[in-house]
Design a protein around this motif. Sequence first.
Motif, PDB file in Angstrom:
ATOM      1  N   HIS A  42       0.814  -1.224   0.000  1.00  0.00           N
ATOM      2  CA  HIS A  42       0.000   0.000   0.000  1.00  0.00           C
ATOM      3  C   HIS A  42       0.844   1.269   0.000  1.00  0.00           C
ATOM      4  O   HIS A  42       0.391   2.321  -0.441  1.00  0.00           O
ATOM      5  CB  HIS A  42      -0.932  -0.001   1.221  1.00  0.00           C
ATOM      6  N   ASP A  43       2.101   1.170   0.489  1.00  0.00           N
ATOM      7  CA  ASP A  43       2.958   2.363   0.534  1.00  0.00           C
ATOM      8  C   ASP A  43       3.854   2.488  -0.706  1.00  0.00           C
ATOM      9  O   ASP A  43       4.766   3.314  -0.737  1.00  0.00           O
ATOM     10  CB  ASP A  43       3.807   2.360   1.807  1.00  0.00           C
ATOM     11  N   GLY A  44       3.609   1.633  -1.722  1.00  0.00           N
ATOM     12  CA  GLY A  44       4.357   1.744  -2.969  1.00  0.00           C
ATOM     13  C   GLY A  44       5.649   0.951  -3.012  1.00  0.00           C
ATOM     14  O   GLY A  44       6.332   0.935  -4.037  1.00  0.00           O
ATOM     15  N   ARG A  45       6.008   0.297  -1.899  1.00  0.00           N
ATOM     16  CA  ARG A  45       7.206  -0.539  -1.898  1.00  0.00           C
ATOM     17  C   ARG A  45       6.850  -1.960  -2.321  1.00  0.00           C
ATOM     18  O   ARG A  45       5.725  -2.237  -2.710  1.00  0.00           O
ATOM     19  CB  ARG A  45       7.847  -0.511  -0.512  1.00  0.00           C
ATOM     20  N   ILE A  84      15.658  -7.812  -8.275  1.00  0.00           N
ATOM     21  CA  ILE A  84      14.365  -7.121  -8.385  1.00  0.00           C
ATOM     22  C   ILE A  84      14.584  -5.623  -8.570  1.00  0.00           C
ATOM     23  O   ILE A  84      14.001  -4.989  -9.457  1.00  0.00           O
ATOM     24  CB  ILE A  84      13.496  -7.397  -7.141  1.00  0.00           C
ATOM     25  N   LYS A  85      15.447  -5.044  -7.741  1.00  0.00           N
ATOM     26  CA  LYS A  85      15.717  -3.610  -7.839  1.00  0.00           C
ATOM     27  C   LYS A  85      16.345  -3.250  -9.178  1.00  0.00           C
ATOM     28  O   LYS A  85      16.032  -2.211  -9.767  1.00  0.00           O
ATOM     29  CB  LYS A  85      16.616  -3.169  -6.683  1.00  0.00           C
ATOM     30  N   ARG A  86      17.228  -4.116  -9.659  1.00  0.00           N
ATOM     31  CA  ARG A  86      17.901  -3.857 -10.928  1.00  0.00           C
ATOM     32  C   ARG A  86      16.896  -3.761 -12.080  1.00  0.00           C
ATOM     33  O   ARG A  86      17.074  -2.988 -13.024  1.00  0.00           O
ATOM     34  CB  ARG A  86      18.891  -4.983 -11.198  1.00  0.00           C
ATOM     35  N   ASN A  87      15.839  -4.563 -11.991  1.00  0.00           N
ATOM     36  CA  ASN A  87      14.833  -4.575 -13.051  1.00  0.00           C
ATOM     37  C   ASN A  87      13.737  -3.527 -12.872  1.00  0.00           C
ATOM     38  O   ASN A  87      12.888  -3.368 -13.756  1.00  0.00           O
ATOM     39  CB  ASN A  87      14.220  -5.972 -13.168  1.00  0.00           C
ATOM     40  N   LYS A  88      13.732  -2.849 -11.736  1.00  0.00           N
ATOM     41  CA  LYS A  88      12.855  -1.692 -11.495  1.00  0.00           C
ATOM     42  C   LYS A  88      11.373  -2.024 -11.673  1.00  0.00           C
ATOM     43  O   LYS A  88      10.638  -1.311 -12.353  1.00  0.00           O
ATOM     44  CB  LYS A  88      13.251  -0.535 -12.409  1.00  0.00           C
ATOM     45  N   ILE A  89      10.941  -3.151 -11.085  1.00  0.00           N
ATOM     46  CA  ILE A  89       9.514  -3.444 -11.055  1.00  0.00           C
ATOM     47  C   ILE A  89       9.084  -3.682  -9.615  1.00  0.00           C
ATOM     48  O   ILE A  89       9.898  -4.048  -8.756  1.00  0.00           O
ATOM     49  CB  ILE A  89       9.130  -4.642 -11.944  1.00  0.00           C
ATOM     50  N   LYS A  90       7.807  -3.469  -9.341  1.00  0.00           N
ATOM     51  CA  LYS A  90       7.300  -3.531  -7.976  1.00  0.00           C
ATOM     52  C   LYS A  90       6.571  -4.827  -7.660  1.00  0.00           C
ATOM     53  O   LYS A  90       6.361  -5.165  -6.499  1.00  0.00           O
ATOM     54  CB  LYS A  90       6.336  -2.358  -7.732  1.00  0.00           C
ATOM     55  N   GLU A  91       6.154  -5.569  -8.701  1.00  0.00           N
ATOM     56  CA  GLU A  91       5.346  -6.757  -8.476  1.00  0.00           C
ATOM     57  C   GLU A  91       5.658  -7.786  -9.552  1.00  0.00           C
ATOM     58  O   GLU A  91       5.741  -7.440 -10.739  1.00  0.00           O
ATOM     59  CB  GLU A  91       3.862  -6.388  -8.514  1.00  0.00           C
ATOM     60  N   GLY A  92       5.848  -9.033  -9.151  1.00  0.00           N
ATOM     61  CA  GLY A  92       6.164 -10.034 -10.162  1.00  0.00           C
ATOM     62  C   GLY A  92       6.551 -11.370  -9.561  1.00  0.00           C
ATOM     63  O   GLY A  92       6.110 -11.744  -8.471  1.00  0.00           O
ATOM     64  N   TYR A  93       7.409 -12.069 -10.285  1.00  0.00           N
ATOM     65  CA  TYR A  93       7.745 -13.456  -9.988  1.00  0.00           C
ATOM     66  C   TYR A  93       9.261 -13.631 -10.074  1.00  0.00           C
ATOM     67  O   TYR A  93       9.898 -13.137 -11.014  1.00  0.00           O
ATOM     68  CB  TYR A  93       7.045 -14.346 -11.018  1.00  0.00           C
TER      69      TYR A  93
END
Length: 205
Positions: A42-45, A84-93
């Motif tokens: 909910h806080d965008g992280r 995850i950070k390297r790919n700059k996405i917030k939601e995934g697998y």
Amino acid sequence: MEKCAWSWMNGRFIKKPMIPADCQGFHYGLSAFEGIRFYRTHDGRSAIFRLKEHMERLNYSIACLGIESSFTDEELCSAIIKTIKRNKIKEGYVRPIIGFTDEAIGLKTNPKGATYIISIWDWPVYFSRNVRAMISSIARLDPQAFSTHAKIGGHYVNSFNASQEAENRKPDKLDSAILLDHEGNIAEAPVANIFVVKNRELLTP
């Protein structure tokens, strides 16, 4: 779903990880892996679901194959977060996979001859809320055949065939299958657990 640009392979970031075509993991399914979801909060992280427990099972799986771990749980957890950070996405697998990559034909393996790869997919939703499924004609692997608590690549031919059976169902394809065990009891779906909540108690095979 869409694969993200960057993967992590044996300690460094790479865009297209490659393994030899003659490696044992490719020929015999001698690999161990995990499927880990991470979600936008909910806080965008982002929050990774049970990362520590996934790493514990991954270590169990590679031990079943006789692979000597080259990285600690902490190092692999850190590598997943950084990828995850390297790919700059917030939601995934997240798919960490470890497999024998010695170029050899035969069932003798080098316990140190394994490659580690972590890849990320932009994959927000797996199932919709209403899943249509069938009882598969394919049974879950007998637990006495191998340790079915381990996530081993070769095991998933069984799940793949059950999924294909549901997808090819006529006249309408289905979302998934339900596999029974060798005694005819409900066991699992090809890529998911099955559970029931009854009287506030969670029941699962």
